[in-house]
Enzyme design. Sequence first.
Site, PDB file in Angstrom:
ATOM      1  N   ALA A 266     -84.415 -20.832  36.793  1.00  0.00           N
ATOM      2  CA  ALA A 266     -83.404 -21.701  37.400  1.00  0.00           C
ATOM      3  C   ALA A 266     -83.831 -23.155  37.530  1.00  0.00           C
ATOM      4  O   ALA A 266     -83.208 -23.923  38.261  1.00  0.00           O
ATOM      5  CB  ALA A 266     -83.024 -21.160  38.782  1.00  0.00           C
ATOM      6  N   SER A 267     -84.850 -23.565  36.786  1.00  0.00           N
ATOM      7  CA  SER A 267     -85.315 -24.945  36.906  1.00  0.00           C
ATOM      8  C   SER A 267     -84.487 -25.927  36.088  1.00  0.00           C
ATOM      9  O   SER A 267     -84.627 -27.140  36.239  1.00  0.00           O
ATOM     10  CB  SER A 267     -86.791 -25.047  36.496  1.00  0.00           C
ATOM     11  OG  SER A 267     -86.955 -24.652  35.142  1.00  0.00           O
TER      12      SER A 267
ATOM     13  N   TYR B 148     -85.150 -12.428  19.537  1.00  0.00           N
ATOM     14  CA  TYR B 148     -84.222 -12.854  20.588  1.00  0.00           C
ATOM     15  C   TYR B 148     -82.984 -11.952  20.612  1.00  0.00           C
ATOM     16  O   TYR B 148     -82.515 -11.538  21.678  1.00  0.00           O
ATOM     17  CB  TYR B 148     -83.822 -14.305  20.330  1.00  0.00           C
ATOM     18  CG  TYR B 148     -83.033 -14.962  21.441  1.00  0.00           C
ATOM     19  CD1 TYR B 148     -83.630 -15.232  22.668  1.00  0.00           C
ATOM     20  CD2 TYR B 148     -81.712 -15.343  21.244  1.00  0.00           C
ATOM     21  CE1 TYR B 148     -82.914 -15.858  23.675  1.00  0.00           C
ATOM     22  CE2 TYR B 148     -80.990 -15.966  22.247  1.00  0.00           C
ATOM     23  CZ  TYR B 148     -81.592 -16.220  23.463  1.00  0.00           C
ATOM     24  OH  TYR B 148     -80.881 -16.837  24.466  1.00  0.00           O
TER      25      TYR B 148
ATOM     26  N   ILE C 277     -74.521 -23.450  23.909  1.00  0.00           N
ATOM     27  CA  ILE C 277     -74.369 -24.158  25.180  1.00  0.00           C
ATOM     28  C   ILE C 277     -75.310 -25.356  25.185  1.00  0.00           C
ATOM     29  O   ILE C 277     -76.432 -25.287  24.677  1.00  0.00           O
ATOM     30  CB  ILE C 277     -74.677 -23.232  26.376  1.00  0.00           C
ATOM     31  CG1 ILE C 277     -73.829 -21.952  26.300  1.00  0.00           C
ATOM     32  CG2 ILE C 277     -74.447 -23.961  27.695  1.00  0.00           C
ATOM     33  CD1 ILE C 277     -72.333 -22.168  26.381  1.00  0.00           C
TER      34      ILE C 277
END
Length: 246
Positions: free
Chosen positions: A16-17, A158, A191
């Site tokens: 969450a950084s 991934y 994104i």
Amino acid sequence: MTDKNMEKRTAIVTGASKGIGRAICLELAKSDCYLIINYMRDKAGAEQTLALVQEVGGSGEISQFDVRDAEAVNRMVADVHARLGSIDILVNNAGIIADGLFVMMSRENWQSVISTSLDGFYNLTQPVLERMVRQRRGAIVSISSASALMANRGQANYAAAKAGLIAASRSVASEVARLGIRVNVVAPGLIDTEMVKDAPVANIKALIPMARIGQPAEVAKVVRFLCSNDASYITGQTISVNGGMF
């Protein structure tokens, strides 16, 4: 606007950084959740996330741990539960990439990506779920990827990791649905984050019906919905946020 469906709930968000993880924290903060903002190395980034959470009227704390370290995760979960009384929301967002053609992929690059997503899922979800079962409530959302659902050259590791999240989440959802716990997945497309800074964005945009890349907040709003009581009859699902790619 405060979402009363989430008032005073505790939410753990991994990775969450920055990027999508930060955006998720901000959305949950607007819902009056108390945020446990995880980071592994980027303390400054986590502190910035916390500052932004506070700017929108939210509250929380930063928490340093590697999701691959089961002992560290267990200590964190036990501490958070003891201090705050409950863990109501878990967002498994931590993930890394180490792209390369499979025929030349090192075992280290395979294992590091798989371990972060799948071992991280187990290490966090299992102890959190134990507490949610006792609470008879909770919402878990894991962040997968469009790569799990469509072919993408150079991302076998991934894709395998993110597809594993979908399959595991579906199974866990079926186990705990009757206990008031919902388990879902969000699969973002392209994104605007650091993770795609080296991607051929112009070429990929040509494949997106909306002809643009998405913003982290557009993913975060879906996560917020799935964590709210407005999604009370949704579990075991994968929601794609990808501009209509498929």
